[in-house]
Design a protein around this motif. Structure first.
Motif, PDB file in Angstrom:
ATOM      1  N   ALA A  94      56.483  69.519  86.265  1.00 49.26           N
ATOM      2  CA  ALA A  94      55.997  68.960  87.525  1.00 49.26           C
ATOM      3  C   ALA A  94      56.954  67.874  88.002  1.00 49.26           C
ATOM      4  CB  ALA A  94      54.594  68.383  87.338  1.00 49.26           C
ATOM      5  N   PHE A  95      57.187  67.838  89.320  1.00 44.27           N
ATOM      6  CA  PHE A  95      58.122  66.898  89.933  1.00 44.27           C
ATOM      7  C   PHE A  95      57.473  66.302  91.180  1.00 44.27           C
ATOM      8  CE2 PHE A  95      60.462  70.264  87.884  1.00 44.27           C
ATOM      9  CZ  PHE A  95      61.386  69.589  87.121  1.00 44.27           C
ATOM     10  N   THR A  96      57.657  64.998  91.368  1.00 40.50           N
ATOM     11  CA  THR A  96      57.229  64.350  92.599  1.00 40.50           C
ATOM     12  C   THR A  96      58.318  64.585  93.641  1.00 40.50           C
ATOM     13  OG1 THR A  96      56.042  62.645  91.383  1.00 40.50           O
ATOM     14  CG2 THR A  96      56.604  62.155  93.673  1.00 40.50           C
ATOM     15  N   LEU A  97      57.933  65.141  94.778  1.00 42.34           N
ATOM     16  CA  LEU A  97      58.904  65.425  95.831  1.00 42.34           C
ATOM     17  C   LEU A  97      59.206  64.165  96.632  1.00 42.34           C
ATOM     18  CD1 LEU A  97      57.541  68.813  97.191  1.00 42.34           C
ATOM     19  CD2 LEU A  97      59.443  68.450  95.618  1.00 42.34           C
ATOM     20  N   PRO A  98      60.466  63.971  96.984  1.00 43.81           N
ATOM     21  CA  PRO A  98      60.784  62.840  97.860  1.00 43.81           C
ATOM     22  C   PRO A  98      60.217  63.082  99.260  1.00 43.81           C
ATOM     23  CG  PRO A  98      62.765  64.087  97.311  1.00 43.81           C
ATOM     24  CD  PRO A  98      61.637  64.708  96.575  1.00 43.81           C
ATOM     25  N   GLU A  99      60.039  62.036 100.008  1.00 44.85           N
ATOM     26  CA  GLU A  99      59.503  62.140 101.366  1.00 44.85           C
ATOM     27  C   GLU A  99      60.413  62.955 102.279  1.00 44.85           C
ATOM     28  OE1 GLU A  99      58.784  58.199 102.791  1.00 44.85           O
ATOM     29  OE2 GLU A  99      57.370  57.745 101.182  1.00 44.85           O
ATOM     30  N   THR A 100      61.678  63.086 101.918  1.00 43.76           N
ATOM     31  CA  THR A 100      62.635  63.796 102.768  1.00 43.76           C
ATOM     32  C   THR A 100      62.527  65.313 102.671  1.00 43.76           C
ATOM     33  OG1 THR A 100      64.291  63.646 101.007  1.00 43.76           O
ATOM     34  CG2 THR A 100      64.307  61.908 102.664  1.00 43.76           C
ATOM     35  N   VAL A 101      61.751  65.846 101.709  1.00 45.91           N
ATOM     36  CA  VAL A 101      61.632  67.299 101.528  1.00 45.91           C
ATOM     37  C   VAL A 101      60.551  67.857 102.445  1.00 45.91           C
ATOM     38  CG1 VAL A 101      60.924  69.106  99.906  1.00 45.91           C
ATOM     39  CG2 VAL A 101      62.511  67.344  99.179  1.00 45.91           C
ATOM     40  N   ASP A 102      60.876  68.984 103.094  1.00 42.79           N
ATOM     41  CA  ASP A 102      59.911  69.706 103.919  1.00 42.79           C
ATOM     42  C   ASP A 102      59.171  70.694 103.025  1.00 42.79           C
ATOM     43  OD1 ASP A 102      58.467  71.192 105.735  1.00 42.79           O
ATOM     44  OD2 ASP A 102      60.142  71.466 107.128  1.00 42.79           O
ATOM     45  N   GLY A 103      57.976  70.326 102.577  1.00 43.94           N
ATOM     46  CA  GLY A 103      57.207  71.129 101.639  1.00 43.94           C
ATOM     47  C   GLY A 103      56.784  72.482 102.174  1.00 43.94           C
TER      48      GLY A 103
END
Length: 141
Positions: A99-108
């Protein structure tokens, strides 16, 4: 913000704490049941690569929930051979979860994954506002 590993976040292994590289040559944090992950930060997004040879793409589950990217796999196989005077039954089971926390810059909403030649690639595109602006000339007035 960068991608953050979330495994063993709250319960680190006592053995890993005791046998750090400073103690008797240490131990490696490598776990053969959990594939290593390479993370590349490209101009237009991130790319995660997991080496998982021998798996099938149906074995993987890639999910995003509340900016947490979870990659998991579960594979089972069973083999039974019956002869006149014996029965041999073998089974294997393997699984992992990363599991990884996505940075705010990634378009999920635009995350894509492909499995080819034993490598699972997960493409995490950056949001348009996070992309670098192209070079432009400024006129001098």
């Amino acid at each position: 913000m960068s991608l953050v590993k979330r495994n063993n976040l709250f319960f680190p292994s006592l053995m890993n704490d005791l046998f750090t590289p400073d103690w008797f040559g240490g131990v490696d944090n490598w776990n053969p049941s959990v594939p290593a992950v390479n993370i590349k930060d490209n101009t237009d997004g991130f790319e995660l690569e997991l080496a998982v040879p021998g798996a099938k793409k149906e074995d993987f589950k890639v999910e995003v929930d509340n900016d947490i990217l979870t990659i998991s796999s579960e594979a089972k196989s069973e083999n039974e051979e019956t002869k006149e005077n014996y029965t041999r039954k073998e089974f294997t089971y393997s699984s992992f979860n990363r599991a990884f926390t996505l940075p705010e810059t990634v378009d999920g909403t635009k995350i894509d994954a492909k499995y080819e030649d034993g490598i699972l690639r997960v493409i995490l595109p950056k949001k348009d506002e996070a992309l670098p602006e192209p070079k432009r000339m400024i006129s001098i007035g």
